[in-house]
Design a protein around this motif. Structure first.
Motif, PDB file in Angstrom:
ATOM      1  N   MET A   1     -47.371  14.088 -79.700  1.00  0.00           N
ATOM      2  CA  MET A   1     -47.206  15.458 -80.184  1.00  0.00           C
ATOM      3  C   MET A   1     -48.450  15.872 -80.977  1.00  0.00           C
ATOM      4  O   MET A   1     -48.940  15.124 -81.809  1.00  0.00           O
ATOM      5  CB  MET A   1     -45.964  15.525 -81.074  1.00  0.00           C
ATOM      6  CG  MET A   1     -45.639  16.906 -81.545  1.00  0.00           C
ATOM      7  SD  MET A   1     -44.069  16.941 -82.407  1.00  0.00           S
ATOM      8  CE  MET A   1     -44.514  16.129 -83.923  1.00  0.00           C
ATOM      9  N   ILE A   9     -42.731  22.575 -86.027  1.00  0.00           N
ATOM     10  CA  ILE A   9     -41.391  22.031 -86.262  1.00  0.00           C
ATOM     11  C   ILE A   9     -41.076  21.995 -87.755  1.00  0.00           C
ATOM     12  O   ILE A   9     -40.016  22.439 -88.190  1.00  0.00           O
ATOM     13  CB  ILE A   9     -41.263  20.632 -85.629  1.00  0.00           C
ATOM     14  CG1 ILE A   9     -41.351  20.760 -84.105  1.00  0.00           C
ATOM     15  CG2 ILE A   9     -39.943  19.977 -86.029  1.00  0.00           C
ATOM     16  CD1 ILE A   9     -41.650  19.474 -83.398  1.00  0.00           C
ATOM     17  N   PHE A  13     -38.606  25.021 -88.008  1.00  0.00           N
ATOM     18  CA  PHE A  13     -37.297  24.509 -87.602  1.00  0.00           C
ATOM     19  C   PHE A  13     -36.675  23.563 -88.620  1.00  0.00           C
ATOM     20  O   PHE A  13     -35.478  23.593 -88.842  1.00  0.00           O
ATOM     21  CB  PHE A  13     -37.387  23.875 -86.212  1.00  0.00           C
ATOM     22  CG  PHE A  13     -37.769  24.904 -85.185  1.00  0.00           C
ATOM     23  CD1 PHE A  13     -36.996  26.034 -85.036  1.00  0.00           C
ATOM     24  CD2 PHE A  13     -38.919  24.765 -84.419  1.00  0.00           C
ATOM     25  CE1 PHE A  13     -37.345  27.033 -84.126  1.00  0.00           C
ATOM     26  CE2 PHE A  13     -39.274  25.746 -83.507  1.00  0.00           C
ATOM     27  CZ  PHE A  13     -38.491  26.887 -83.357  1.00  0.00           C
ATOM     28  N   ILE A  29     -33.662  16.348 -87.949  1.00  0.00           N
ATOM     29  CA  ILE A  29     -34.995  16.506 -87.368  1.00  0.00           C
ATOM     30  C   ILE A  29     -35.987  15.522 -87.995  1.00  0.00           C
ATOM     31  O   ILE A  29     -35.971  15.326 -89.215  1.00  0.00           O
ATOM     32  CB  ILE A  29     -35.490  17.945 -87.599  1.00  0.00           C
ATOM     33  CG1 ILE A  29     -34.643  18.926 -86.769  1.00  0.00           C
ATOM     34  CG2 ILE A  29     -36.967  18.091 -87.246  1.00  0.00           C
ATOM     35  CD1 ILE A  29     -34.971  20.385 -87.022  1.00  0.00           C
ATOM     36  N   GLY A  30     -36.852  14.922 -87.174  1.00  0.00           N
ATOM     37  CA  GLY A  30     -37.945  14.126 -87.719  1.00  0.00           C
ATOM     38  C   GLY A  30     -38.054  12.743 -87.136  1.00  0.00           C
ATOM     39  O   GLY A  30     -39.112  12.126 -87.188  1.00  0.00           O
ATOM     40  N   ASP A  31     -36.988  12.209 -86.610  1.00  0.00           N
ATOM     41  CA  ASP A  31     -37.080  10.887 -85.998  1.00  0.00           C
ATOM     42  C   ASP A  31     -37.000  11.057 -84.479  1.00  0.00           C
ATOM     43  O   ASP A  31     -37.039  12.166 -83.961  1.00  0.00           O
ATOM     44  CB  ASP A  31     -35.958   9.984 -86.532  1.00  0.00           C
ATOM     45  CG  ASP A  31     -36.432   8.538 -86.662  1.00  0.00           C
ATOM     46  OD1 ASP A  31     -36.921   8.008 -85.657  1.00  0.00           O
ATOM     47  OD2 ASP A  31     -36.317   7.964 -87.765  1.00  0.00           O
ATOM     48  N   ASP A  32     -36.863   9.964 -83.769  1.00  0.00           N
ATOM     49  CA  ASP A  32     -36.810  10.065 -82.307  1.00  0.00           C
ATOM     50  C   ASP A  32     -35.477  10.603 -81.814  1.00  0.00           C
ATOM     51  O   ASP A  32     -35.362  11.065 -80.684  1.00  0.00           O
ATOM     52  CB  ASP A  32     -37.095   8.703 -81.682  1.00  0.00           C
ATOM     53  CG  ASP A  32     -38.525   8.268 -81.960  1.00  0.00           C
ATOM     54  OD1 ASP A  32     -39.435   9.014 -81.559  1.00  0.00           O
ATOM     55  OD2 ASP A  32     -38.721   7.224 -82.603  1.00  0.00           O
ATOM     56  N   LEU A  90     -32.257  22.391 -79.983  1.00  0.00           N
ATOM     57  CA  LEU A  90     -33.015  23.522 -79.442  1.00  0.00           C
ATOM     58  C   LEU A  90     -34.187  23.030 -78.602  1.00  0.00           C
ATOM     59  O   LEU A  90     -35.056  22.322 -79.097  1.00  0.00           O
ATOM     60  CB  LEU A  90     -33.546  24.359 -80.623  1.00  0.00           C
ATOM     61  CG  LEU A  90     -34.598  25.415 -80.303  1.00  0.00           C
ATOM     62  CD1 LEU A  90     -34.006  26.541 -79.483  1.00  0.00           C
ATOM     63  CD2 LEU A  90     -35.197  25.963 -81.602  1.00  0.00           C
ATOM     64  N   LEU A  92     -37.329  24.475 -76.789  1.00  0.00           N
ATOM     65  CA  LEU A  92     -38.084  25.724 -76.797  1.00  0.00           C
ATOM     66  C   LEU A  92     -39.360  25.559 -75.986  1.00  0.00           C
ATOM     67  O   LEU A  92     -40.192  24.702 -76.271  1.00  0.00           O
ATOM     68  CB  LEU A  92     -38.416  26.094 -78.249  1.00  0.00           C
ATOM     69  CG  LEU A  92     -39.168  27.387 -78.473  1.00  0.00           C
ATOM     70  CD1 LEU A  92     -38.357  28.591 -78.012  1.00  0.00           C
ATOM     71  CD2 LEU A  92     -39.534  27.529 -79.948  1.00  0.00           C
ATOM     72  N   LEU A 120     -29.138  22.849 -87.203  1.00  0.00           N
ATOM     73  CA  LEU A 120     -30.062  22.403 -86.165  1.00  0.00           C
ATOM     74  C   LEU A 120     -30.432  20.951 -86.466  1.00  0.00           C
ATOM     75  O   LEU A 120     -30.888  20.643 -87.564  1.00  0.00           O
ATOM     76  CB  LEU A 120     -31.311  23.289 -86.186  1.00  0.00           C
ATOM     77  CG  LEU A 120     -32.433  22.968 -85.205  1.00  0.00           C
ATOM     78  CD1 LEU A 120     -31.963  23.101 -83.759  1.00  0.00           C
ATOM     79  CD2 LEU A 120     -33.625  23.894 -85.444  1.00  0.00           C
ATOM     80  N   GLY A 122     -32.185  18.804 -84.052  1.00  0.00           N
ATOM     81  CA  GLY A 122     -33.262  18.245 -83.243  1.00  0.00           C
ATOM     82  C   GLY A 122     -33.604  19.170 -82.099  1.00  0.00           C
ATOM     83  O   GLY A 122     -33.054  20.267 -81.989  1.00  0.00           O
ATOM     84  N   GLY A 123     -34.540  18.739 -81.277  1.00  0.00           N
ATOM     85  CA  GLY A 123     -34.919  19.579 -80.152  1.00  0.00           C
ATOM     86  C   GLY A 123     -36.206  19.095 -79.524  1.00  0.00           C
ATOM     87  O   GLY A 123     -36.633  17.955 -79.739  1.00  0.00           O
ATOM     88  N   ASP A 124     -36.805  19.970 -78.782  1.00  0.00           N
ATOM     89  CA  ASP A 124     -38.091  19.659 -78.182  1.00  0.00           C
ATOM     90  C   ASP A 124     -38.862  20.970 -78.062  1.00  0.00           C
ATOM     91  O   ASP A 124     -38.271  22.034 -77.888  1.00  0.00           O
ATOM     92  CB  ASP A 124     -37.901  19.000 -76.812  1.00  0.00           C
ATOM     93  CG  ASP A 124     -39.135  18.221 -76.383  1.00  0.00           C
ATOM     94  OD1 ASP A 124     -39.997  17.934 -77.250  1.00  0.00           O
ATOM     95  OD2 ASP A 124     -39.248  17.902 -75.185  1.00  0.00           O
ATOM     96  N   THR A 125     -40.171  20.879 -78.196  1.00  0.00           N
ATOM     97  CA  THR A 125     -41.014  22.070 -78.145  1.00  0.00           C
ATOM     98  C   THR A 125     -42.125  21.833 -77.137  1.00  0.00           C
ATOM     99  O   THR A 125     -42.784  20.801 -77.181  1.00  0.00           O
ATOM    100  CB  THR A 125     -41.623  22.350 -79.539  1.00  0.00           C
ATOM    101  OG1 THR A 125     -40.557  22.356 -80.500  1.00  0.00           O
ATOM    102  CG2 THR A 125     -42.317  23.684 -79.582  1.00  0.00           C
TER     103      THR A 125
HETATM  104  P1  ADP Z   1     -40.675  12.673 -79.690  1.00  0.00           P
HETATM  105  O1  ADP Z   1     -42.137  12.730 -79.406  1.00  0.00           O
HETATM  106  O2  ADP Z   1     -40.219  11.449 -80.385  1.00  0.00           O
HETATM  107  O3  ADP Z   1     -39.831  13.085 -78.530  1.00  0.00           O
HETATM  108  P2  ADP Z   1     -40.920  15.256 -80.728  1.00  0.00           P
HETATM  109  O4  ADP Z   1     -42.336  15.269 -81.054  1.00  0.00           O
HETATM  110  O5  ADP Z   1     -40.518  15.940 -79.482  1.00  0.00           O
HETATM  111  O6  ADP Z   1     -40.416  13.792 -80.789  1.00  0.00           O
HETATM  112  O7  ADP Z   1     -40.094  15.897 -81.931  1.00  0.00           O
HETATM  113  C1  ADP Z   1     -40.203  15.383 -83.232  1.00  0.00           C
HETATM  114  C2  ADP Z   1     -38.957  15.748 -83.999  1.00  0.00           C
HETATM  115  O8  ADP Z   1     -38.828  17.141 -84.077  1.00  0.00           O
HETATM  116  C3  ADP Z   1     -37.677  15.238 -83.349  1.00  0.00           C
HETATM  117  O9  ADP Z   1     -36.775  14.870 -84.366  1.00  0.00           O
HETATM  118  C4  ADP Z   1     -37.173  16.437 -82.603  1.00  0.00           C
HETATM  119  O10 ADP Z   1     -35.756  16.402 -82.469  1.00  0.00           O
HETATM  120  C5  ADP Z   1     -37.632  17.570 -83.495  1.00  0.00           C
HETATM  121  N1  ADP Z   1     -37.893  18.817 -82.748  1.00  0.00           N
HETATM  122  C6  ADP Z   1     -38.837  19.065 -81.810  1.00  0.00           C
HETATM  123  N2  ADP Z   1     -38.800  20.324 -81.370  1.00  0.00           N
HETATM  124  C7  ADP Z   1     -37.771  20.918 -82.037  1.00  0.00           C
HETATM  125  C8  ADP Z   1     -37.201  22.216 -82.015  1.00  0.00           C
HETATM  126  N3  ADP Z   1     -37.652  23.190 -81.211  1.00  0.00           N
HETATM  127  N4  ADP Z   1     -36.147  22.452 -82.820  1.00  0.00           N
HETATM  128  C9  ADP Z   1     -35.658  21.475 -83.609  1.00  0.00           C
HETATM  129  N5  ADP Z   1     -36.156  20.244 -83.698  1.00  0.00           N
HETATM  130  C10 ADP Z   1     -37.206  19.954 -82.913  1.00  0.00           C
END
Ligand code: ADP
Ligand code: MG
Length: 339
Positions: A1, A9, A13, A29-32, A90, A92, A120, A122-125
């Motif tokens: 990332m 994030i 978020f 939010i913040g771990d895997d 989420l 996004l 909220l 966790g998620g991915d962006t």
């Molecule tokens: P990884 O590389 O381990 O998959 P990410 O870099 O995708 O982790 O995300 C780091 C943290 O941020 C994770 O806890 C993830 O759930 C959170 N996160 C990422 N995108 C979002 C989002 N759009 N909304 C909420 N949490 C997010």
């Protein structure tokens, strides 16, 4: 990332109003991955809706409105299951990080997250075409989830709120409606307050969570209306192996719909429009009073619009008269056709 994604994030978020602490969130939010405590007597209900720019909302729509709509339609699915909101994630995808857009978007999620105590977690962006994927998680008592397939012959059919408003909103947004060229507003009656009302109904549907949780004990089958009453009631009758009779004159319309559309068009909007996010459910007749009381408690209109019968399709009546063609399209074997 990348560094900028990390900043997005943490700034937008992982903020207090949105990723707030709750007893159940062991790790947010913040771990895997997120870690959640689920009470041992309850079951987890999961539901996801993906909203694509230009498909589910107009390109260029305000970020805050997109956000509230995305979370609301997801919470509406939990309402349809009579599940208590628990948390959400989420996904996004956005073309380029834009601070003011992200600020508005994340702010737009806060009111519903707070109202339903649904943080909220966790998620991915990712970079790509603007798409918002939300997965909501809810809780029900063991075997307490409401299914589409539980309608019984003799049940009454109910809907909450008013129908057709969101389909009419698409006209205000100059979006194409699948309801055809005859589907239009009465220009002479159109006013700014009406327009505001319709847009609010489109962008800020109210998930009927409180009513669903309070009324759950009285409800048999339940669905939220996202594709028009006929389509969604069609899912209930198919899953339940029953038919339905609707009294079209009992379908509830907003004052704005009554003032700005012809009877034919608002009926079309209710029956075949979409995006209402009201609940359609069935319950045995002796529950009618309890359900009406319950709706009153939340100042929510509740209408008894029909009955579950033997069969496999939906018949539409106006008074005593069976309508073969109430919206310009045949209802014959509707249940089968839309299964
Ligand atoms: P990884 O590389 O381990 O998959 P990410 O870099 O995708 O982790 O995300 C780091 C943290 O941020 C994770 O806890 C993830 O759930 C959170 N996160 C990422 N995108 C979002 C989002 N759009 N909304 C909420 N949490 C997010
Ligand atoms: Mg990831």
């Amino acid at each position: 990332m990348s560094h900028s994604e990390f900043e997005i994030i943490s700034r937008y978020f992982d903020q207090q109003g949105l990723a707030f602490e709750s007893d159940s969130v062991v790790l947010g939010i913040g771990d895997d991955g997120a870690v959640l405590d689920i009470p041992p007597t309850q079951q987890l209900v999961m539901s996801m809706d993906v909203l694509v720019s230009g498909v589910h909302f107009p390109q260029g729509a305000e970020a805050g409105l997109i956000a509230s709509r995305a979370l609301a339609v997801n919470l509406s699915d939990l309402a349809a299951m009579a599940a208590k909101p628990f948390c959400f994630t989420l996904g996004l995808s956005l073309p380029e990080p834009n601070d003011s857009w992200l600020e508005e978007f994340s702010k737009g999620l806060i009111p519903l997250a707070q109202e339903y105590q649904c943080p909220l977690v966790g998620g991915d962006t990712a970079r790509g075409p603007l798409t918002i994927s939300i997965q909501v998680h809810g809780l029900v008592d063991r075997a307490g989830a409401k299914r589409r397939g539980a309608a019984q012959v003799g049940d009454l059919v109910f809907v909450t709120g008013t129908l057709g408003d969101a389909a009419i909103a698409l006209l205000a947004l100059d979006q194409q409606s699948h309801l055809g060229p005859g589907f239009k507003i009465e220009e002479s009656a159109w006013s700014e307050p009406c327009e505001r009302f319709f847009l609010e109904r489109f962008y800020q549907p109210s998930p009927r969570i409180d009513f669903a949780l309070a009324g759950a004990q009285h409800i048999n089958a339940c669905i939220d209306i996202s594709d028009g009453l006929l389509g969604d009631l069609g899912h209930i009758i198919k899953a339940s192996g029953v038919g339905a009779e609707l009294q079209l004159e009992n379908i509830p319309y907003s004052a704005s719909a009554q003032c700005c559309t012809s009877m034919t068009n608002r009926r079309l909007a209710a029956l075949r429009g979409g995006d209402d996010y009201e609940l359609c459910f069935t319950a045995s007749p002796e529950k009618l009073e309890a359900l009406m009381d319950c709706a009153k408690k939340f100042a929510l209109p509740l209408s008894h619009i029909g009955e579950i019968v033997e069969g496999n399709d939906i018949s539409c009546f106006e008074g005593e008269q069976l309508l073969a063609d109430a919206t310009g399209t045949s209802f014959d074997h509707f249940g089968k056709e839309h299964a």
